[in-house]
Design an enzyme around this catalytic site. Structure first.
Site, PDB file in Angstrom:
ATOM      1  N   LYS A 187     -64.743 -53.853 -48.342  1.00 41.88           N
ATOM      2  CA  LYS A 187     -64.058 -53.632 -47.074  1.00 41.88           C
ATOM      3  C   LYS A 187     -64.807 -52.559 -46.288  1.00 41.88           C
ATOM      4  CE  LYS A 187     -59.460 -52.495 -45.224  1.00 41.88           C
ATOM      5  NZ  LYS A 187     -58.057 -52.175 -45.594  1.00 41.88           N
TER       6      LYS A 187
ATOM      7  N   SER B 200     -55.118 -55.671 -43.953  1.00 45.67           N
ATOM      8  CA  SER B 200     -56.305 -55.545 -43.130  1.00 45.67           C
ATOM      9  C   SER B 200     -57.608 -55.873 -43.875  1.00 45.67           C
ATOM     10  CB  SER B 200     -56.394 -54.120 -42.579  1.00 45.67           C
ATOM     11  OG  SER B 200     -56.485 -53.183 -43.633  1.00 45.67           O
TER      12      SER B 200
ATOM     13  N   SER C 112     -52.593 -53.937 -47.709  1.00 42.91           N
ATOM     14  CA  SER C 112     -53.797 -54.575 -47.175  1.00 42.91           C
ATOM     15  C   SER C 112     -54.720 -55.209 -48.199  1.00 42.91           C
ATOM     16  CB  SER C 112     -54.592 -53.564 -46.343  1.00 42.91           C
ATOM     17  OG  SER C 112     -53.871 -53.211 -45.199  1.00 42.91           O
TER      18      SER C 112
END
Length: 552
Positions: free
Chosen positions: A142, A217, A241
């Protein structure tokens, strides 16, 4: 000055987006740390008026001279290089050598808009050792995790142009375990999931239907893993997330116990809710990755970790003997859930009972109010990190001063470029702080302790809590006609079950348990929650559930 800084950042954006793969991007960062300068009399006058000091000109002149004397120590500090981490640390004690930074993902090489940056990093010696736990495995990270020489944006223009000079601890461990990092995956603006529902903002679509949301996310990680473009990924989870995109993409996602995995070198939203964890297509791969990244970070680089932290051999202890476990369906976790989601999780409960597990209902009434406790944590944490001077660790934990400086300067330069959901959080957090101070944060901290105690009590009666990961099926992506309210409600409407365990710190894993009704069929995730620092047993139970349900 702000206009000039914008021009400089635009120039660096052009460089970092077009730089060839052989460039030493670690030297491109716009965010060379700014040196301390003494304030002018005009600046001191504005500050004095703000504090209501009513200082005279003579007093301000004297204050300026005194500040000048004190500033010598700050000037000396600015001249010092960032000290290398202790040789007793589990991270590298030597500077990261120059490496090929890769390049921004091109449209032709970016299915689903899931890549932010492409690279190819490995430890040459470790890559030759087939006995290592991540030998032959490809990974995405990420874009909130620092990799030396690779640009990092955290999904926001506030950091565009920033290039870290250090690897996060999890990166060092992955490379040492034979893993190959092939890129940084897209995450939404500042790790808020508003953009994960809008087609006109370049959202990452669901890997099983380009018309539906992948969640957020860590949406890029979810898409890449589900599509088989990488073997596994490191996601970040401050309110769900890791688990949200894993559930909607039909993969396995684990938010470990708070403190099990060091957060050193990742961008924080709020220190009390930050987690890094594995995303993979199977529980076995998730366990193998957790085995690699978990454990104490040297001599206290991450003070959230208990000093007696123990890491089990997670992947080798997977048996999946469900008959020895008890599962409690969390009553409050089923409130307001879509019918087909509710049915899929209850069908799983029936399968568990048929497999010999004990299944019962468990109630934790405070779970329904957990959002009221989580919100002040999020608001005050976000404000401290991004709207003031940067999050104070309140201990001697490691902080990357360049990342803090980059976020601070970016906030001044691009105040209008955030998504609506981020703007709402910025406005509310500033209003809350200005009018009520830390009152609500203090109230929330007390209630979170009580919430943690209630979950602990429930987990004394059963081994695991069982509930839907999300209350709804993956929604269709919104188009540009969507209102601000629609985008906001889509973004924060997902976290009813997930965010509570960021606050309480309990480990929570999601895996696929069924498909939605209608066309196209989309994944439905179920979430198991276990006792703190019993992540190995949680993975074992999830392994057994995986055998019952299969993958998507």
């Amino acid at each position: 000055a702000i206009a000039s800084e914008r021009e400089a950042m635009q120039a660096v954006r052009r460089l970092t987006s077009l730089r060839p793969a052989t460039a030493a991007c670690r030297h491109l960062s716009l965010y060379s740390r700014q040196a301390f300068r003494q304030p002018s009399l005009q600046e001191l006058r504005r500050l004095s008026d703000r504090f209501g000091f009513s200082s005279s000109d003579d007093e301000l002149t004297a204050y300026k001279e005194l500040i000048g004397q004190l500033s010598a120590s700050l000037t000396s500090l600015d001249r010092l290089e960032n000290p290398m981490r202790s040789s007793t640390s589990t991270v590298a004690s030597q500077p990261v050598p120059p490496r090929s930074c890769g390049q921004r993902a091109s449209a032709a090489d970016n299915p689903g808009n899931a890549w932010y940056w492409r690279c190819d990093l490995k430890d040459p010696a470790a890559a030759q050792d087939s006995s290592l736990p991540l030998a032959g495995k490809t990974l995405a990270l990420k874009d909130s995790v620092s990799v030396a020489g690779v640009p990092m944006m955290n999904g926001s223009k506030l950091l565009e142009g920033f290039v870290p000079t250090e690897d996060a601890t999890v990166v060092t461990r992955i490379l040492a375990a034979g893993g190959r990092i092939v890129g940084k995956a897209v995450c939404e603006d500042m790790c808020f999931s508003g953009a994960s529902h809008t087609t006109f903002k370049g959202a990452v679509p669901n890997p099983h239907s380009e018309l539906h949301s992948a969640g957020g996310s860590s949406s890029g990680c979810g898409y890449l893993v589900a599509k088989g473009l990488v073997d596994m990924a490191i996601g970040g989870d401050q309110g769900g997330s890791i688990r949200i995109p894993s559930a909607w993409c039909g993969i396995v996602g684990l938010k470990p116990t708070f403190g099990l995995v060091p957060y050193t070198g990742a961008l924080s939203m709020m220190r009390g809710i930050d987690h890094l964890g594995p995303m993979a297509r199977t529980v076995t791969d998730a366990a193998r990755l957790l085995q690699t990244i978990a454990g104490l970070d040297g001599d206290g680089l991450d003070r959230r970790q208990p000093t007696d932290l123990r890491v089990d051999n997670y992947s080798e202890s997977l048996r999946g003997e469900l008959s020895k476990y008890s599962f409690g369906l969390l009553v409050e976790g089923f409130h307001g859930v879509d019918e087909d989601v509710d049915e899929a999780v209850r069908q799983l409960a029936g399968k568990l009972a048929s497999a010999g597990a004990k299944v019962s209902k468990v109630s934790v009434p405070l779970h329904s109010q957990s959002g009221a406790f989580y919100l002040p944590y999020l608001l005050h944490g976000f404000r401290a990190t991004y709207l003031t001077d940067g999050a104070l660790p309140l201990d001697d934990a490691y902080v990357d001063p360049d990342a803090v400086d980059a976020a601070f300067k970016g906030r001044r330069t691009f105040p209008a470029d955030n998504q609506h959901i981020v703007k709402v959080v910025m406005l509310m957090s500033e209003f809350l702080s200005s009018n009520y101070g830390l009152k609500h944060f203090s109230q929330a901290a007390n209630w979170i302790r009580e919430l943690r105690r209630c979950y602990d009590n429930a987990l004394n009666s059963v081994d695991y809590l069982l509930m839907p990961t999300l209350p709804m099926r993956p929604p269709r992506l919104l188009d540009e006609s969507a209102s601000v309210v629609e985008v906001f409600n889509h973004g924060l409407g997902m976290i009813g079950n997930t965010a509570a365990f960021n606050a309480s710190g309990h480990p929570a894993i999601t895996l696929n348990c069924g498909r939605t009704a209608g066309e196209p069929p989309l994944p439905i995730g179920t979430m198991l929650v276990g006792r703190r620092f019993s992540d190995g047993q949680l993975l074992d139970a999830a392994f057994g559930v995986e055998q019952l349900c299969g993958g998507f």
